[in-house]
Every structure is written in structure tokens, then in C-alpha cells.
Write an enzyme that holds these catalytic residues in place. Structure first.
Site, PDB file in Angstrom:
ATOM      1  N   LYS A  53      10.435  32.077  -6.944  1.00 52.79           N
ATOM      2  CA  LYS A  53      10.650  30.803  -7.632  1.00 52.79           C
ATOM      3  C   LYS A  53      12.135  30.453  -7.654  1.00 52.79           C
ATOM      4  O   LYS A  53      12.902  31.042  -8.400  1.00 52.79           O
ATOM      5  CB  LYS A  53      10.108  30.880  -9.071  1.00 52.79           C
ATOM      6  N   LYS A  89      12.474  35.173  -9.703  1.00 48.77           N
ATOM      7  CA  LYS A  89      12.963  33.803  -9.882  1.00 48.77           C
ATOM      8  C   LYS A  89      14.484  33.827  -9.883  1.00 48.77           C
ATOM      9  O   LYS A  89      15.099  34.729 -10.449  1.00 48.77           O
ATOM     10  CB  LYS A  89      12.405  33.273 -11.211  1.00 48.77           C
ATOM     11  N   ASP A 146       8.203  33.828 -18.046  1.00 49.35           N
ATOM     12  CA  ASP A 146       9.417  33.967 -17.243  1.00 49.35           C
ATOM     13  C   ASP A 146      10.450  34.712 -18.093  1.00 49.35           C
ATOM     14  O   ASP A 146      11.026  34.141 -19.022  1.00 49.35           O
ATOM     15  CB  ASP A 146       9.964  32.591 -16.836  1.00 49.35           C
TER      16      ASP A 146
END
EC number: 4.1.2.4
Length: 257
Positions: A198, A166, A102
Site C-alpha cells: 500500500k 504500507k 494499519d
């Protein structure tokens, strides 16, 4: 099973169970691995700092959690615009054994009018992941705030090869919101429905999880949200979901990320 319980069950199986705190220790990560094997099934992943990947891998192997992915973070949490450092961190994370990385998009650079560095950083980090790990890009939607910037960061990330987009690091005042989810999943619907979404931080209970899943169903179809395309980044959420499913006690004290 009630709709709320269905949402709770689904959210557990779509969860990146997270600890990204300055006081994290090997023992806290070991405990997180055990929590990821819940009475309602395994979470999709755990999300931890890179230095804890080896102990997490060892623990998951020992407890039969081989299917639980290990996610980590790079260029975190500030989203600096130094591509070389982001790439070095991403390569190191993959070398440690991360299944998923991430990375924080250089959102402040975008706010200052620089679209190029974000695209190039994501592209370079995607190359650094190779075939070893998937790349999730954190756009920090709560700081971008402007819908046009949230859209642009999402578009640039997808164009550069992101596997997921995300919302948030969980380290700023405003984390996942339904408004940001709507924009980001609209971009996914327009560009590439294989890209995942996300929401992270601020999703506190089954009702909130159900709202995010509802946006996904409306924009991308009832069957779109699977662990390959949708994750919840959360820590305290798990306790609430297990309580909803009558598989755990009600949460106590202040609730974090």
C-alpha cells in the site's frame, strides 16, 4: 479506454479513501462513506480513526456499501516502541469493528539499531487481530530513507505476519515514492507474494497511480494487483481520478494526502 483511464478506474477500486485529520467529525466520516461509492464503483475501503468506526459502519450499511471495508490506524502516527499500547489499541480497533488495522512500525527504534521490537510489535498486533481483521504495517519509508532500512522493515514486518506493508502515515514530509515501492515489492516477491503493498500519501493523479501499478506488474505480474494485494491510501486522489474518467470536476485548491 485509454491506458490512463484504465489506471484511474483500477486505482479507484484499489483505494483506501482516507480521512485522518485532527478536525475529523462524524459528519466528515459520513460524507467520506458517501464518496466511497463513486460513479466508477466502490473504493476498496475507507480509512478513519477508530472512534468513527461505528458511525461509518452504520452509514455504509444504510447506503448499500456493505462491501466497502473499514480500515483504521493504531500506534499512529509516531510508531512508538511500546508493544503493550500498540496491542491495546489494535484490540480496541477490532472490538470497534475494524476490518483492517494499519499499525505503525516502530521505525525510529529500527533506525537506532533495534530490530527486535518491530518484529515483536507486529507479531503481537497480528495476534490481536485474530481472524477478525487484516494487519497492514506502515514502515514510514520516507523517514527510514535508507534503502537497507526500508528493506529490513519490510522483511521484519512480513516475517512477523503482516498481511500488507504500507509506505507511509501521510504525516511526514516524504510519503510514497517509487523507490520505496520498488524495494518493498521486491521483498514481497522474495518472501511471500500473498502479502499486499500500500503506497500512501503523495499519489496525486492517474499518471502517478499508473507508475506504482507498473512497478507491481513488473515485479509481481500483470494480474497480481487486486484489492487483496494492493491499495492506494489517499484522499485528494479520488477527485483527480474521477476527473480523468470524465465523471467529476477538476480538483480545486490545494491537494492533501
Amino acid at each position: 479506454m485509454s491506458d490512463l483511464k484504465k489506471a484511474a478506474q483500477q486505482a479507484i477500486n484499489l483505494m483506501d479513501l482516507t480521512t485522518l485529520n485532527d478536525d475529523d467529525t462524524d459528519q466528515k466520516v459520513i460524507d467520506l462513506c458517501h464518496k466511497a461509492k463513486t460513479p466508477a464503483g466502490d473504493t476498496a475501503a475507507i480509512c478513519i480513526y477508530p472512534r468513527f468506526i461505528p458511525i461509518a459502519r452504520k452509514t455504509l450499511n444504510e447506503i448499500g456499501g456493505d462491501d466497502i471495508k473499514i480500515a483504521t490506524v493504531t500506534n499512529f502516527p509516531h510508531g512508538n516502541d511500546d508493544i503493550a499500547i500498540a496491542v491495546l489499541e489494535t484490540r480496541a480497533a477490532v472490538a470497534y469493528g475494524a476490518d483492517e488495522v494499519d499499525v505503525v512500525f516502530p521505525y525510529r527504534a529500527l533506525m537506532a539499531g533495534n530490530e527486535t521490537v518491530g518484529f515483536e510489535l507486529v507479531k503481537a498486533c497480528k495476534e490481536a487481530c485474530g481472524d477478525e481483521a487484516i494487519l497492514k504495517v506502515i514502515i514510514e519509508s520516507g523517514v527510514l530513507a535508507d534503502p537497507a532500512l526500508i528493506r529490513k522493515a519490510s522483511e521484519l514486518s512480513i516475517d512477523a505476519g503482516a498481511d500488507f506493508i504500507k509506505t507511509s502515515t501521510g504525516k511526514v514530509a516524504v510519503n510514497a515514492t517509487l523507490e520505496a515501492a520498488e524495494i518493498m515489492m521486491t521483498v514481497i516477491s522474495e518472501k511471500n507474494t500473498k502479502v499486499g503493498f500500500k503506497p500512501a500519501g503523495g499519489v496525486k493523479d492517474a499518471a502517478a497511480a499508473a507508475e506504482f501499478l507498473g512497478v507491481a506488474a513488473r515485479l509481481l505480474g500483470d494480474d497480481w494487483a487486486t484489492p487483496a494485494t494492493f491499495r492506494f491510501g489517499a484522499s485528494s486522489l479520488l477527485t483527480n481520478l474521477l476527473h480523468t474518467l470524465e465523471l467529476g470536476d477538476a480538483p480545486k485548491g490545494p491537494q492533501g494526502y
